[in-house]
Design an enzyme around this catalytic site. Structure first.
Site, PDB file in Angstrom:
ATOM      1  N   LYS A  86      12.824  15.892   0.262  1.00 39.77           N
ATOM      2  CA  LYS A  86      13.115  17.918   0.407  1.00 39.77           C
ATOM      3  C   LYS A  86      12.201  18.560  -0.154  1.00 39.77           C
ATOM      4  O   LYS A  86      11.584  20.039   0.336  1.00 39.77           O
ATOM      5  CB  LYS A  86      13.616  17.984   0.812  1.00 39.77           C
ATOM      6  N   ASP A 115      11.302  12.182  10.137  1.00 41.62           N
ATOM      7  CA  ASP A 115      11.820  13.674   9.517  1.00 41.62           C
ATOM      8  C   ASP A 115      10.574  14.924   9.125  1.00 41.62           C
ATOM      9  O   ASP A 115      11.023  16.659   8.957  1.00 41.62           O
ATOM     10  CB  ASP A 115      12.122  13.698   8.598  1.00 41.62           C
ATOM     11  N   ARG A 138      23.549   6.601   4.439  1.00 36.24           N
ATOM     12  CA  ARG A 138      22.059   6.332   5.339  1.00 36.24           C
ATOM     13  C   ARG A 138      21.621   4.809   4.753  1.00 36.24           C
ATOM     14  O   ARG A 138      21.850   3.822   4.298  1.00 36.24           O
ATOM     15  CB  ARG A 138      21.180   7.130   3.893  1.00 36.24           C
ATOM     16  N   CYS A 164      20.715  15.343  13.464  1.00 35.80           N
ATOM     17  CA  CYS A 164      20.823  16.151  15.311  1.00 35.80           C
ATOM     18  C   CYS A 164      19.477  14.606  16.109  1.00 35.80           C
ATOM     19  O   CYS A 164      19.181  15.455  16.825  1.00 35.80           O
ATOM     20  CB  CYS A 164      20.340  17.922  15.113  1.00 35.80           C
TER      21      CYS A 164
END
Length: 638
Positions: free
Chosen positions: A262, A329, A423, A306
């Site tokens: 990220k 992602d 995860r 989601c």
């Protein structure tokens, strides 16, 4: 391979004081592993600076090999950081400190010269939800408070990594410094890491993103979990876009410690993308082939947890359709010299949410993840396997289960066996439906972009934007139920524009302006909004989802091809009557799935209007404000 003789790295640093010839020199430091000779001068200087600050016992320059992995696995086994999972091939389980289980959005900051470069500054006295700004002096104070000596007695690992195929014009190089072997092994899965990256740096322009990470040392000196060192009370994640620099302290959890993910791919990546004229987005990429053999590529932005991975690895139920996965992602998208928007997946692996993943929901993921993988905060079984909520119950036959906290677990306990944000970290190359072009250095052409989230009421299964500006507005107005991927609790509906709310690297108003400008740069794709999560008045899902979502993609495919299978509505283009292929699908209430209650949409418009006013203010581009006014007028006429 291990070195026969110790190499030495001299830590010479220029004093931070201007007009001074004074030099700080630390002790000579042994290179425990790796070849310092292939470090470029800039990389060596960065490593020396980090050594001086963090004062590790030794330095390990990562080469990315299996030999190295065996060495680090042995270190982690000895410390209890990981345990083997003999039921599978080369798989491991890590249990984190219970205080270190998710992204720390409230402790994540961007440092720019002015606050407005990072976040919109509005007249409303409400907390900003579109990022956190920190002044340069405060960033440096935070570093000074935490980092000096934080690696004493530890090994400093130097991870050279590439986001995207090494050498691709769409890729970027990073150097992550860390004191966590867990981070090293995870980064080797999630990125292209090791000597090939250093070799490319030697022959390329030498530019790289600086990424410094430490799991930290608590002030008290008392470590509650020696197997998982962290400093949750002082955890902080800092970004300085002007210097392409990331600094993270106190957390070993992936979203805070795997700095290529990220932090680089989205926060720093989005600022680089704005400067260079492309897009760095929180999006999956898939290829879909129809029964006639025609193939298109779709990018889709959903908030974490989601369903991005489920969609990217879908097994279509519609006969003749095939889905192939490029990424689940992140998408980096840039127009080529013919004006075609092309995308790469800058990652090399999947860092997916485990709970809810099963043979029924995502058989492709289940065929991907049980080799060469690191599982974090899932439950373990006495036969050497793993378990999490949503997995088939036959996994529990004849075994005892140890939960993510290391305690014996039973179904009657009422507690989850796995953490909701547990995860799997798995190489993408193992995916049985990985797209043949997933590592194409030029990227794949994008024909459609989807936005979506968890909306239990009011929002239809699918609708299409009228044009690019309307599509940008739809992305800006995205809302979704909060999930366990961050520290929020409860199923509150949150604004999550472009599924990027935690990941913007610069002012959201400028981000919207950048998106709007793409229409002048090349051939923009069609934009759609999807919602697999609408519920009936009884609280049951109205749409079966998973493989049946191929029916929605079929309609999107036909719209991309120009088929006139839509009808206008106040919010956008809906599938026209009988245009959604429901063959062999029973008990689908299309009236509820596509109902647009006026009272709901009045409230939705009011919420979006209030959000733009409070969070974006005068930074909101006029084109987006106009789209909101037009939607408000159309809803009033419903």
């Amino acid at each position: 391979m291990l070195l026969k003789g110790a190499q030495l790295l001299r830590c010479g640093l220029v004093s931070p004081h201007r007009n001074s010839n004074f030099r700080l020199t630390c002790r000579f430091l042994s290179i425990q592993y790796g070849d310092a000779k292939i470090l470029t001068p800039a990389v060596k200087q960065y490593v020396e600076k980090c050594v001086e600050l963090c004062q590790p016992e030794r330095v390990h320059i990562c080469d990315g090999t299996e030999v190295e992995s065996k060495l680090l696995q042995g270190i982690m086994l000895k410390k209890g950081t990981i345990i083997p999972l003999p039921k599978y091939e080369n798989c491991w389980l890590a249990r984190t400190n219970p205080a270190d289980v998710a992204r720390v959005e409230g402790k994540t900051f961007i440092s720019t010269d002015s606050k407005e470069q990072t976040v919109p500054v509005t007249e409303k006295a409400t907390p900003g939800m579109l990022g956190n700004w920190i002044a340069e002096k405060d960033m440096q104070a935070a570093i000074k408070e935490r980092f000096p000596g934080c690696m004493k007695g530890r090994t400093m690992y130097v991870i050279p990594f590439s986001m995207g195929p090494v050498g691709s014009p769409l890729s970027k190089i990073g150097i992550e410094i860390t004191d966590s072997p867990y981070v090293v092994e995870s980064m080797k899965i999630m990125t292209r890491a090791g000597n090939p990256v250093l070799n490319y740096l030697q022959s390329g322009d030498g530019q790289f993103v600086k990424c410094l990470h430490s799991v930290g040392t608590p002030k008290s000196g008392v470590q509650a979990m020696p197997s998982w060192p962290c400093d949750p009370e002082r955890t902080i994640v800092l970004h300085k876009p002007a210097e392409n620099e990331i600094v993270s302290y106190g957390s070993g959890y992936g979203g805070n410690s795997l700095l290529g993910k990220k932090c680089l791919a989205l926060r720093i990546g989005s600022t680089i993308a704005k400067r260079e004229g492309w897009l760095a987005e929180h999006m999956l990429i898939l290829g879909i082939t129809n029964p006639q053999g025609k193939k298109i590529y779709i990018a889709a932005a959903f908030p974490s947890a989601c369903g991005k991975t489920n969609l990217a690895m879908m097994t279509p139920t519609l006969p003749g359709y095939k889905v192939e996965c490029v990424g689940d992602d992140i998408a980096w998208m840039k127009f080529d010299n013919k004006g075609v928007l092309r995308a790469i997946n800058p990652e090399n692996g999947f860092f997916g949410v485990a709970p809810g993943t099963s043979r029924a929901t995502n058989p492709i993921a289940m065929d991907t993840i049980f080799r060469n993988s690191v599982f974090t905060n899932v439950a373990s079984t006495s036969d050497g396997g793993v378990y999490w909520e949503g997995m088939e119950k036959d996994q529990l036959k004849g075994v005892t289960v140890t939960d993510w906290l290391g305690k014996l677990w039973s179904q009657e306990s009422g507690k989850p066996a796995a953490h909701p944000n547990s995860r799997f970290c798995t190489p993408a190359s193992q995916c049985p439906i990985i797209d043949p072009a997933w590592e194409d250095s030029e990227g794949v052409p994008i024909s459609a972009i989807l936005f979506g989230g968890r909306r239990p009421s009011g929002v239809p299964l699918v609708y299409e934007a009228r044009d690019w500006k309307h599509g940008v507005f739809i992305g800006a107005a995205m809302r979704s139920e909060a999930t366990a991927a961050a520290e929020f609790k409860g199923k509150v509906i949150m604004h999550d524009p472009f599924a990027m709310r935690p990941f913007f690297g610069y002012n959201f108003g400028d981000y919207l302006g950048h998106w709007l400008s793409m229409e002048q740069r090349g051939q923009v794709p069609k934009i759609f909004h999807v919602n697999w999560f609408r519920k009936s008045s009884e609280g049951k899902f109205l749409w079966p989802g998973f493989g049946e979502n191929s029916r929605v993609l079929d309609w999107i495919f036909r719209r991309v091809e120009g088929e006139q299978c839509f009808e206008d509505s106040p919010i956008g283009r809906l599938p026209s009557k009988n245009s959604l292929n429901l063959d062999s699908l029973e008990n689908i209430d299309l009236d509820q799935l596509f109902d647009l209650p006026k009272d709901f949409w009045e409230q939705e418009v009011a919420a979006i209007e209030r959000y733009f006013e409070e969070q974006v203010g005068h930074h909101l581009p006029g084109a987006v404000a106009e789209e909101l006014r037009e939607l408000k007028a159309r809803v009033a006429d419903m």
